[in-house]
Design a protein around this motif. Structure first.
Motif, mmCIF file in Angstrom:
data_model
loop_
_atom_site.group_PDB
_atom_site.id
_atom_site.type_symbol
_atom_site.label_atom_id
_atom_site.label_comp_id
_atom_site.label_asym_id
_atom_site.label_seq_id
_atom_site.Cartn_x
_atom_site.Cartn_y
_atom_site.Cartn_z
ATOM 1 N N LEU A 1 43.509 50.874 39.755
ATOM 2 C CA LEU A 1 43.647 49.438 39.457
ATOM 3 C C LEU A 1 44.542 49.216 38.244
ATOM 4 O O LEU A 1 45.385 48.311 38.230
ATOM 5 C CB LEU A 1 42.275 48.801 39.216
ATOM 6 N N ALA A 2 44.367 50.028 37.232
ATOM 7 C CA ALA A 2 45.165 49.871 36.011
ATOM 8 C C ALA A 2 46.649 50.118 36.257
ATOM 9 O O ALA A 2 47.518 49.523 35.603
ATOM 10 C CB ALA A 2 44.658 50.818 34.921
ATOM 11 N N LYS B 1 47.114 41.045 35.382
ATOM 12 C CA LYS B 1 48.460 40.999 35.941
ATOM 13 C C LYS B 1 48.975 39.561 35.998
ATOM 14 O O LYS B 1 50.164 39.303 35.774
ATOM 15 C CB LYS B 1 48.486 41.630 37.337
ATOM 16 N N SER C 1 48.095 49.755 39.359
ATOM 17 C CA SER C 1 48.566 49.067 40.578
ATOM 18 C C SER C 1 49.619 48.003 40.291
ATOM 19 O O SER C 1 49.689 47.473 39.198
ATOM 20 C CB SER C 1 47.381 48.432 41.292
ATOM 21 N N VAL D 1 39.231 48.716 32.606
ATOM 22 C CA VAL D 1 40.485 48.467 33.319
ATOM 23 C C VAL D 1 41.450 47.681 32.441
ATOM 24 O O VAL D 1 42.629 48.016 32.328
ATOM 25 C CB VAL D 1 40.222 47.700 34.633
ATOM 26 N N MET E 1 45.209 48.645 30.811
ATOM 27 C CA MET E 1 46.372 47.821 31.139
ATOM 28 C C MET E 1 47.005 47.226 29.891
ATOM 29 O O MET E 1 47.897 46.384 29.977
ATOM 30 C CB MET E 1 45.966 46.715 32.127
ATOM 31 N N THR F 1 48.070 44.548 44.436
ATOM 32 C CA THR F 1 46.877 45.111 43.784
ATOM 33 C C THR F 1 45.690 45.064 44.734
ATOM 34 O O THR F 1 44.934 46.041 44.848
ATOM 35 C CB THR F 1 46.545 44.329 42.506
ATOM 36 N N ALA G 1 41.709 43.358 36.805
ATOM 37 C CA ALA G 1 43.090 43.801 37.006
ATOM 38 C C ALA G 1 43.969 42.654 37.489
ATOM 39 O O ALA G 1 45.107 42.478 37.027
ATOM 40 C CB ALA G 1 43.122 44.955 38.006
#
Length: 280
Positions: A277-278, A211, A280, A173, A177, A233, A207
């Protein structure tokens, strides 16, 4: 006759003091272990606020564990010769930390320890007014030396097949990202619900941390718990999993070994969730 030495005499003695200053358990233990390793990471530690209280205060694995796992992941990156070895060592060190914590508390979950639902103002008020919050400070002091010992023990792990491939869902993930090599290994221990335990999803935590880290770099040094995007998320995650959060509930698998987890991910396991997830 020799007297047995209590290793706590030689571990950190200021955990509760650091806790009071930094304000979250996750950031505190990320910082304490980074300090032991000689590699402080201010923004990375600040981003760990989002994992306090069990992933955005949801009550799962104690934030002390998430923070400690990030720290040993960072140290695994520095000491290992390649990514496969670093992922393996990060997961092993995380497992040792979790075992140490569980021996001290008989649980790994925040809500079992705090008896608090942090999403409820009434429950949080009871947590504060009853003085239950003081237990967390005492726990930090009590466990910090054991945490350091467990981390160092796990990081010394040598039984690694240099030809094997190691994959962590959390690392995947983070990679998607745009994470750096170091950041990918920092979250590696989150694999399979943290240390392959099957508990709350490690990919979700990776994730959220990523973020939060991006938010701190671009906008603010306030607590990442105030970052509005990570709540989205979490909502997207629950929509995708049907409100499930435990790894073993989502996958239907108990990962007995890293090879089990690696093969699961290589064969497309959780692929759609990792992509969600990546993005979101």
């Amino acid at each position: 006759m020799k007297t047995a030495i209590d290793h706590r005499e030689f571990g950190p003695k200021d955990a509760s003091k650091v806790f009071k200053k930094l304000r979250t358990c996750s950031r505190t233990f990320f910082h304490i272990l980074n300090r032991e390793f000689g590699h402080p990471k201010e923004l990375e530690e600040l981003a760990a606020d989002s994992l306090a209280g069990g992933i955005l205060q949801q009550g799962q694995q104690c934030g002390m564990l998430w923070g400690a796992s990030l720290a040993v992941g960072g140290e695994a990156y520095r000491k290992c010769k390649d990514q496969n070895e670093a992922i393996c060592v990060a997961i092993k060190a995380t497992q040792d930390i979790m075992e140490s914590f569980s021996k001290n508390e008989n649980t790994i979950n925040c809500r079992d320890i705090t008896h608090c639902d942090f999403s409820s103002k009434l429950s949080f008020a009871k947590y504060m007014l009853s003085g239950r919050f003081l237990y967390c400070f005492k726990m930090a002091d009590r466990w910090a030396p054991d945490a350091v010992k467990a981390a160092l023990n796990g990081l010394s792990y040598k039984e690694i097949d240099e030809h094997s491939v190691s994959i962590s869902c959390a690392t995947e993930v983070a990679r998607n990202m745009g994470a750096s090599d170091e950041e990918m290994i920092m979250v590696a221990g989150f694999a399979g619900g943290m240390g392959l335990s099957g508990a709350a999803c490690g990919a979700l935590s990776a994730a959220i941390w990523m973020k939060s880290l991006a938010w701190h770099r671009e906008e603010s040094k306030k607590s990442s718990l105030k970052n509005p995007s990570i709540k989205k998320t979490l909502e997207t995650f629950y929509e995708t999993t049907g409100s499930k959060i435990r790894c073993d509930d989502i996958t239907g698998i108990n990962f007995n070994t890293l090879d089990d987890h690696t093969n699961f991910i290589r064969n497309g396991g959780c692929d759609s969730l990792l992509k969600v997830l990546a993005k979101s």
